[in-house]
Design a protein around this motif. Structure first.
Motif, PDB file in Angstrom:
ATOM      1  N   ASP A  73       0.824  -1.202   0.000  1.00 18.07           N
ATOM      2  CA  ASP A  73       0.000   0.000   0.000  1.00 18.07           C
ATOM      3  C   ASP A  73       0.858   1.251   0.000  1.00 18.07           C
ATOM      4  N   ILE A  74       1.948   1.246   0.759  1.00 14.68           N
ATOM      5  CA  ILE A  74       2.807   2.428   0.813  1.00 14.68           C
ATOM      6  C   ILE A  74       3.524   2.626  -0.508  1.00 14.68           C
ATOM      7  N   GLN A  75       3.918   1.539  -1.162  1.00 21.53           N
ATOM      8  CA  GLN A  75       4.588   1.681  -2.446  1.00 21.53           C
ATOM      9  C   GLN A  75       3.657   2.252  -3.505  1.00 21.53           C
ATOM     10  N   ARG A  76       2.366   2.024  -3.380  1.00 20.94           N
ATOM     11  CA  ARG A  76       1.409   2.522  -4.363  1.00 20.94           C
ATOM     12  C   ARG A  76       0.763   3.838  -3.935  1.00 20.94           C
ATOM     13  N   THR A  77       1.166   4.407  -2.816  1.00 22.73           N
ATOM     14  CA  THR A  77       0.564   5.633  -2.323  1.00 22.73           C
ATOM     15  C   THR A  77       0.905   6.802  -3.235  1.00 22.73           C
ATOM     16  N   VAL A  78      -0.113   7.523  -3.658  1.00 20.54           N
ATOM     17  CA  VAL A  78       0.076   8.717  -4.466  1.00 20.54           C
ATOM     18  C   VAL A  78      -0.109   9.905  -3.539  1.00 20.54           C
ATOM     19  N   ILE A  79       0.892  10.734  -3.464  1.00 25.54           N
ATOM     20  CA  ILE A  79       0.809  11.913  -2.599  1.00 25.54           C
ATOM     21  C   ILE A  79       0.582  13.117  -3.489  1.00 25.54           C
ATOM     22  N   ASP A  86       9.564  19.583  -2.670  1.00 24.57           N
ATOM     23  CA  ASP A  86       9.355  18.979  -1.357  1.00 24.57           C
ATOM     24  C   ASP A  86       9.136  17.473  -1.410  1.00 24.57           C
ATOM     25  N   SER A  87       9.271  16.852  -2.563  1.00 26.62           N
ATOM     26  CA  SER A  87       8.951  15.427  -2.673  1.00 26.62           C
ATOM     27  C   SER A  87       9.887  14.551  -1.852  1.00 26.62           C
ATOM     28  N   HIS A  88      11.100  15.005  -1.566  1.00 28.84           N
ATOM     29  CA  HIS A  88      12.015  14.184  -0.763  1.00 28.84           C
ATOM     30  C   HIS A  88      11.558  14.069   0.687  1.00 28.84           C
ATOM     31  N   PHE A  89      10.709  14.986   1.155  1.00 30.84           N
ATOM     32  CA  PHE A  89      10.161  14.881   2.508  1.00 30.84           C
ATOM     33  C   PHE A  89       9.176  13.716   2.616  1.00 30.84           C
ATOM     34  N   TYR A  90       8.580  13.327   1.502  1.00 33.07           N
ATOM     35  CA  TYR A  90       7.523  12.326   1.507  1.00 33.07           C
ATOM     36  C   TYR A  90       8.016  10.942   1.098  1.00 33.07           C
ATOM     37  N   LEU A  91       9.262  10.664   1.382  1.00 36.47           N
ATOM     38  CA  LEU A  91       9.804   9.319   1.223  1.00 36.47           C
ATOM     39  C   LEU A  91       9.981   8.727   2.608  1.00 36.47           C
ATOM     40  N   PRO A  92       9.626   7.466   2.800  1.00 28.49           N
ATOM     41  CA  PRO A  92       9.786   6.887   4.139  1.00 28.49           C
ATOM     42  C   PRO A  92      11.267   6.736   4.490  1.00 28.49           C
ATOM     43  N   SER A  93      11.566   6.907   5.776  1.00 30.19           N
ATOM     44  CA  SER A  93      12.946   6.727   6.231  1.00 30.19           C
ATOM     45  C   SER A  93      13.271   5.241   6.299  1.00 30.19           C
ATOM     46  N   GLU A  94      14.488   4.924   6.730  1.00 29.05           N
ATOM     47  CA  GLU A  94      14.898   3.521   6.823  1.00 29.05           C
ATOM     48  C   GLU A  94      14.056   2.768   7.848  1.00 29.05           C
ATOM     49  N   GLY A  96      10.913   3.404   8.409  1.00 25.99           N
ATOM     50  CA  GLY A  96       9.513   3.446   8.004  1.00 25.99           C
ATOM     51  C   GLY A  96       8.748   4.577   8.652  1.00 25.99           C
ATOM     52  N   THR A  97       9.429   5.687   8.908  1.00 28.67           N
ATOM     53  CA  THR A  97       8.773   6.816   9.557  1.00 28.67           C
ATOM     54  C   THR A  97       8.730   8.013   8.620  1.00 28.67           C
ATOM     55  N   PHE A  98       7.876   8.941   8.984  1.00 29.91           N
ATOM     56  CA  PHE A  98       7.750  10.225   8.300  1.00 29.91           C
ATOM     57  C   PHE A  98       8.039  11.306   9.317  1.00 29.91           C
ATOM     58  N   ARG A  99       8.823  12.297   8.941  1.00 32.67           N
ATOM     59  CA  ARG A  99       9.160  13.399   9.846  1.00 32.67           C
ATOM     60  C   ARG A  99       8.374  14.636   9.427  1.00 32.67           C
ATOM     61  N   CYS A 100       7.610  15.199  10.376  1.00 30.20           N
ATOM     62  CA  CYS A 100       6.869  16.430  10.106  1.00 30.20           C
ATOM     63  C   CYS A 100       7.858  17.518   9.694  1.00 30.20           C
ATOM     64  N   ILE A 101       7.491  18.323   8.715  1.00 30.87           N
ATOM     65  CA  ILE A 101       8.443  19.260   8.122  1.00 30.87           C
ATOM     66  C   ILE A 101       8.847  20.360   9.108  1.00 30.87           C
ATOM     67  N   SER A 102       7.902  20.999   9.785  1.00 31.71           N
ATOM     68  CA  SER A 102       8.285  22.117  10.641  1.00 31.71           C
ATOM     69  C   SER A 102       8.639  21.693  12.065  1.00 31.71           C
ATOM     70  N   HIS A 105       8.594  16.115  14.339  1.00 25.57           N
ATOM     71  CA  HIS A 105       7.966  14.990  15.023  1.00 25.57           C
ATOM     72  C   HIS A 105       7.899  13.798  14.066  1.00 25.57           C
ATOM     73  N   GLU A 106       8.277  12.602  14.533  1.00 24.64           N
ATOM     74  CA  GLU A 106       8.272  11.411  13.682  1.00 24.64           C
ATOM     75  C   GLU A 106       7.021  10.580  13.935  1.00 24.64           C
ATOM     76  N   ILE A 107       6.408  10.159  12.842  1.00 19.39           N
ATOM     77  CA  ILE A 107       5.242   9.279  12.915  1.00 19.39           C
ATOM     78  C   ILE A 107       5.475   8.131  11.941  1.00 19.39           C
ATOM     79  N   SER A 108       4.694   7.094  12.045  1.00 22.62           N
ATOM     80  CA  SER A 108       4.784   5.982  11.116  1.00 22.62           C
ATOM     81  C   SER A 108       4.352   6.463   9.732  1.00 22.62           C
ATOM     82  N   PHE A 109       5.018   5.982   8.690  1.00 25.41           N
ATOM     83  CA  PHE A 109       4.687   6.431   7.336  1.00 25.41           C
ATOM     84  C   PHE A 109       3.295   5.994   6.925  1.00 25.41           C
ATOM     85  N   GLU A 110       2.758   4.995   7.561  1.00 22.12           N
ATOM     86  CA  GLU A 110       1.400   4.558   7.252  1.00 22.12           C
ATOM     87  C   GLU A 110       0.359   5.597   7.670  1.00 22.12           C
ATOM     88  N   LYS A 111       0.744   6.555   8.522  1.00 19.59           N
ATOM     89  CA  LYS A 111      -0.183   7.598   8.971  1.00 19.59           C
ATOM     90  C   LYS A 111      -0.207   8.811   8.038  1.00 19.59           C
TER      91      LYS A 111
END
Length: 188
Positions: A73-79, A86-94, A96-102, A105-111
């Protein structure tokens, strides 16, 4: 055609329009030199930015680090609604987290784009939904200003999928259930 010279105070001078033509030609040369030097500077900056990225091979990782594998599902996610810058911000980290830009704060990329605002300060985890009140949505097609410069049209994220076409290309109305007819393209 013979050359025209004007006699003024016993000195022959060229007419003003010929001097103006020479000044215009010199101005064009100066502007083109500045433009070419700017392009060279910009290209060197791009090459420097791409060479700064560090690639870690699996042998360099620590042995006890958990390997995160993205789900299908994450591989097929269209943002939608982000700038290409800013597209490099929307790649999952090693991990599997996403870091809020400002806020950072780190959250799971599934969120990301789960229709719940986890990054309250800027709404960066919900660029394609209208869940965050402070979120912004960038239209896909850049618009051209009267001066000739292009800019990304920005709308508040509360206007996404509300049934009203706010972007000239209709990219803010991507859910087919809200509108019966697709948005007309009004981009110039």
């Amino acid at each position: 055609m013979r050359k025209m010279w004007i006699k003024k105070d016993n000195i022959y001078k060229k007419p003003f329009y010929k001097q103006k033509l020479r000044l215009t030609f010199c101005g064009v040369i100066v502007v083109s030199f500045v433009y070419i030097s700017y392009q060279i500077f910009y290209m060197t900056q791009l090459q420097r930015d791409s060479s700064d990225k560090r690639i870690i091979s699996p042998s360099q990782e620590s042995p006890n680090m958990d390997r995160w594998m993205p789900s299908r599902d994450i591989q097929r996610t269209v943002i939608r609604g982000i700038r290409s810058v800013d597209s490099h911000f929307y790649l999952p980290s090693e991990r599997g987290t996403f870091r809020c830009i400002s806020s950072g704060h780190e959250i799971s990329f599934e969120k990301v784009n789960d229709d719940y605002c986890d990054c309250v300060s800027d709404g960066s985890d919900e660029p394609s939904t209208n869940a965050c009140s402070r979120g912004i949505f960038y239209c896909e097609t850049p618009q051209v200003h009267i001066s000739g410069k292009t800019y990304n049209h920005v709308i508040p994220s509360s206007r996404i999928n509300d049934g009203i076409c706010d972007c000239c290309d209709g990219s803010d109305e991507w859910l087919p259930t809200r509108r019966k007819l697709p948005c007309p393209t009004r981009c110039s």
